[in-house]
Design a protein around this motif. Structure first.
Motif, PDB file in Angstrom:
ATOM      1  N   UNK B 105      36.374 -15.871 -23.820  1.00 56.97           N
ATOM      2  CA  UNK B 105      35.099 -15.161 -23.921  1.00 56.97           C
ATOM      3  C   UNK B 105      34.728 -14.522 -22.586  1.00 56.97           C
ATOM      4  N   UNK B 106      35.594 -14.715 -21.576  1.00 57.34           N
ATOM      5  CA  UNK B 106      35.374 -14.218 -20.213  1.00 57.34           C
ATOM      6  C   UNK B 106      34.028 -14.688 -19.643  1.00 57.34           C
ATOM      7  N   UNK B 107      33.735 -15.959 -19.905  1.00 53.20           N
ATOM      8  CA  UNK B 107      32.498 -16.563 -19.410  1.00 53.20           C
ATOM      9  C   UNK B 107      32.836 -17.390 -18.176  1.00 53.20           C
ATOM     10  N   UNK B 275      46.304 -28.829  -9.193  1.00 56.99           N
ATOM     11  CA  UNK B 275      46.395 -27.467  -9.734  1.00 56.99           C
ATOM     12  C   UNK B 275      45.046 -27.046 -10.310  1.00 56.99           C
ATOM     13  N   UNK B 276      44.369 -27.986 -10.980  1.00 56.44           N
ATOM     14  CA  UNK B 276      43.045 -27.683 -11.528  1.00 56.44           C
ATOM     15  C   UNK B 276      42.064 -27.315 -10.414  1.00 56.44           C
ATOM     16  N   UNK B 277      42.177 -28.017  -9.266  1.00 60.31           N
ATOM     17  CA  UNK B 277      41.305 -27.702  -8.127  1.00 60.31           C
ATOM     18  C   UNK B 277      41.526 -26.268  -7.668  1.00 60.31           C
ATOM     19  N   UNK B 278      42.799 -25.873  -7.604  1.00 57.90           N
ATOM     20  CA  UNK B 278      43.121 -24.506  -7.159  1.00 57.90           C
ATOM     21  C   UNK B 278      42.525 -23.488  -8.134  1.00 57.90           C
ATOM     22  N   UNK B 279      42.734 -23.730  -9.433  1.00 61.33           N
ATOM     23  CA  UNK B 279      42.212 -22.792 -10.433  1.00 61.33           C
ATOM     24  C   UNK B 279      40.678 -22.780 -10.405  1.00 61.33           C
ATOM     25  N   UNK B 280      40.114 -23.952 -10.137  1.00 63.55           N
ATOM     26  CA  UNK B 280      38.663 -24.082 -10.045  1.00 63.55           C
ATOM     27  C   UNK B 280      38.129 -23.213  -8.901  1.00 63.55           C
ATOM     28  N   UNK B 281      38.821 -23.264  -7.763  1.00 65.02           N
ATOM     29  CA  UNK B 281      38.408 -22.442  -6.618  1.00 65.02           C
ATOM     30  C   UNK B 281      38.535 -20.952  -6.967  1.00 65.02           C
ATOM     31  N   UNK B 282      39.614 -20.615  -7.698  1.00 67.50           N
ATOM     32  CA  UNK B 282      39.785 -19.220  -8.134  1.00 67.50           C
ATOM     33  C   UNK B 282      38.611 -18.783  -9.015  1.00 67.50           C
ATOM     34  N   UNK B 288      39.454 -14.579 -11.040  1.00 63.56           N
ATOM     35  CA  UNK B 288      39.929 -14.303 -12.398  1.00 63.56           C
ATOM     36  C   UNK B 288      38.984 -13.353 -13.122  1.00 63.56           C
ATOM     37  N   UNK B 289      37.703 -13.427 -12.789  1.00 61.16           N
ATOM     38  CA  UNK B 289      36.746 -12.494 -13.383  1.00 61.16           C
ATOM     39  C   UNK B 289      37.099 -11.067 -12.959  1.00 61.16           C
ATOM     40  N   UNK B 297      44.017 -20.191 -16.457  1.00 65.95           N
ATOM     41  CA  UNK B 297      43.384 -21.363 -17.079  1.00 65.95           C
ATOM     42  C   UNK B 297      44.218 -21.820 -18.275  1.00 65.95           C
ATOM     43  N   UNK B 298      44.753 -20.861 -19.037  1.00 69.11           N
ATOM     44  CA  UNK B 298      45.594 -21.225 -20.184  1.00 69.11           C
ATOM     45  C   UNK B 298      46.825 -21.991 -19.730  1.00 69.11           C
ATOM     46  N   UNK B 299      47.443 -21.521 -18.626  1.00 68.07           N
ATOM     47  CA  UNK B 299      48.684 -22.145 -18.163  1.00 68.07           C
ATOM     48  C   UNK B 299      48.437 -23.567 -17.648  1.00 68.07           C
TER      49      UNK B 299
END
Lengths: 111, 321
Positions: B105-107, B275-282, B288-289, B297-299
């Motif tokens: 949903x790009x939220x 890895x979640x921390x890295x994606x969280x920072x992104x 990503x927006x 996030x899917x990966x």
């Protein structure tokens, strides 16, 4: 004229969309239903753990419930259900080797 | 200019214009990585099953896993703690898949919140595992066991037990078994005869060996004198008379398999949290927006669900069967 998908990706578009893919999508409702089912099956496993004597029958019940939970996670949480058949078989068919191995172990440990 | 090679078979699957497996490169590669990881875990778990079902006796999960931090630190709550751990991991899988859904949903805000919830779940699971490991370690279970740790004689000489050194091992052995070793099958030597006590007898034991050759008790029985165990014939033995108590071979095998496999799984959880921390920072930085999609996030979601998937099997094989 016709742009290659890779060019489009570098322009910042979603790679999957650039390839004209329908991105698998699951509704919140479906997600919650799967979660509740997984939690319930785990609870049922606990009931069997205490209500039934350990033995071959109980082991089989546990393994069936475990495979059921695993299928729920792979099909819905990992969206395998919405992927193409080709990807599905590429990932799942090699696991048949494990089934073969487990069958051998069961046969060999039965004395 | 990119050099896009057009191959003769245009329009076919492999011309580079369509994705062969209907998913992007990153996701396909994640799937194949997970396949290889699944085969690795399968090998470990099959090895566990092999030793488990070929053994005559085995630690009983309801006895081994019965403590709960703060509320029941000395046992009495069988399998409750692992139930909680399992629930935490399934719940973190739920927040992960909700993060993926929010990404579609790009939220950005929702993605960030669900990722943080998933990280908290993963970190809590790791904390629970650390407690469980430390608890089992204190009960004397580990991947390898030094014989010295398990000899009554040695413990007396090291001053661990307050028994006298004049050759009466009664007190030491009794206390030792009573306090710690009732959790696992142990082998005791009493007047030159080896006894296997504790643990659950498998069908295998009953069929192949029978109680005549291999006394296996169904469950430890505590009597009013201290500790006594009953074998399959109903005979009592008193471990207080033991000259030596060592963990049975099955107990040591259980320790090796348990710590190795849950350790390998825990390492996956740990990597997943990183890895979640890295994606969280992104997500927090809006990377990503800006990109316009949340495939990252899917990966990481695929990886996280796989970790949950492995736990489902570890849980069944180590804690239930």
């Amino acid at each position: 004229m016709s742009q290659s998908p890779h060019d489009m990706v570098h322009e910042g578009e979603y790679e999957a969309e650039a390839y004209g893919l329908h991105v698998p999508h699951s509704s919140k409702r479906e997600i919650w239903i799967v979660f509740v089912v997984l939690a319930l099956v785990t609870a049922i496993e606990f009931v069997f753990a205490f209500a039934m004597q350990s033995g071959t029958e109980r082991t089989i019940i546990f393994l069936l419930l475990t495979v059921f939970k695993a299928a729920g996670i792979v099909l819905y949480f990992m969206h395998m259900k919405h992927e193409t058949k080709r990807l599905m078989y590429s990932v799942l068919l090699p696991m048949l080797l494990v089934v073969y191995l487990v069958a051998l172990v069961i046969i060999e440990t039965q004395g | 200019m990119s050099t896009h090679v057009t191959i003769e078979t245009e329009g076919k699957v492999w011309d580079g214009r369509r994705l062969a497996l209907g998913a992007t490169y990153g996701k396909v590669m994640m799937w194949f990585f997970l396949l290889s990881d699944a085969l690795t875990f399968s090998a470990f778990l099959t090895a566990y099953g092999f030793f488990r079902f070929a053994s005559t006796t085995w630690p009983s999960p309801e006895i081994v896993f019965q403590s709960f931090p703060f509320l029941a630190p000395h046992g009495g709550w069988p399998l409750v703690f692992v139930g909680l751990m399992t629930f935490i991991l399934i719940a973190s899988s739920l927040t992960m898949v909700l993060a993926v859904e929010a990404g579609h949903r790009k939220d950005n805000r929702a993605v960030l919140n669900y990722l943080i919830a998933t990280i908290i779940g993963g970190a809590t699971f790791l904390g629970c595992q650390a407690y469980e490991w430390s608890h089992l370690l204190h009960q004397g279970l580990w991947i390898g066991v030094s014989n010295n740790d398990f000899q009554v004689d040695n413990e007396i000489h090291n001053g661990i037990h307050h028994a006298s050194l004049d050759g009466t091992y009664d007190h030491a052995a009794k206390e030792w078994v009573a306090e710690r070793r009732i959790f696992y099958p142990v082998k005791t030597v009493i007047d030159g005869v080896e006894w296997n006590i504790g643990g659950q007898a498998t069908d295998q034991a009953a069929r192949l060996l029978g109680p005549d050759h291999f006394p296996v008790s169904d469950k430890p029985v505590l009597d009013y004198n201290g500790v006594a165990y009953m074998n399959a014939h109903g005979d009592y033995i008193n471990p207080g008379n033991a000259q030596m108590v060592i963990p049975s071979g099955e107990t040591m095998m259980f320790g090796k398999l348990f710590f190795f496999i849950t350790g390998f799984h825990g390492f996956h959880v740990f990597s997943g949290v990183l890895i979640l921390l890295i994606v969280c920072i992104m997500a927090a930085k809006g990377i990503m927006a800006k990109r316009g999609h949340y495939e990252m996030v899917e990966k990481v979601g695929l990886y996280w669900h796989f970790v949950d998937l492995v736990w489902v099997f570890v849980f069944t094989l180590f804690y239930l069967i």
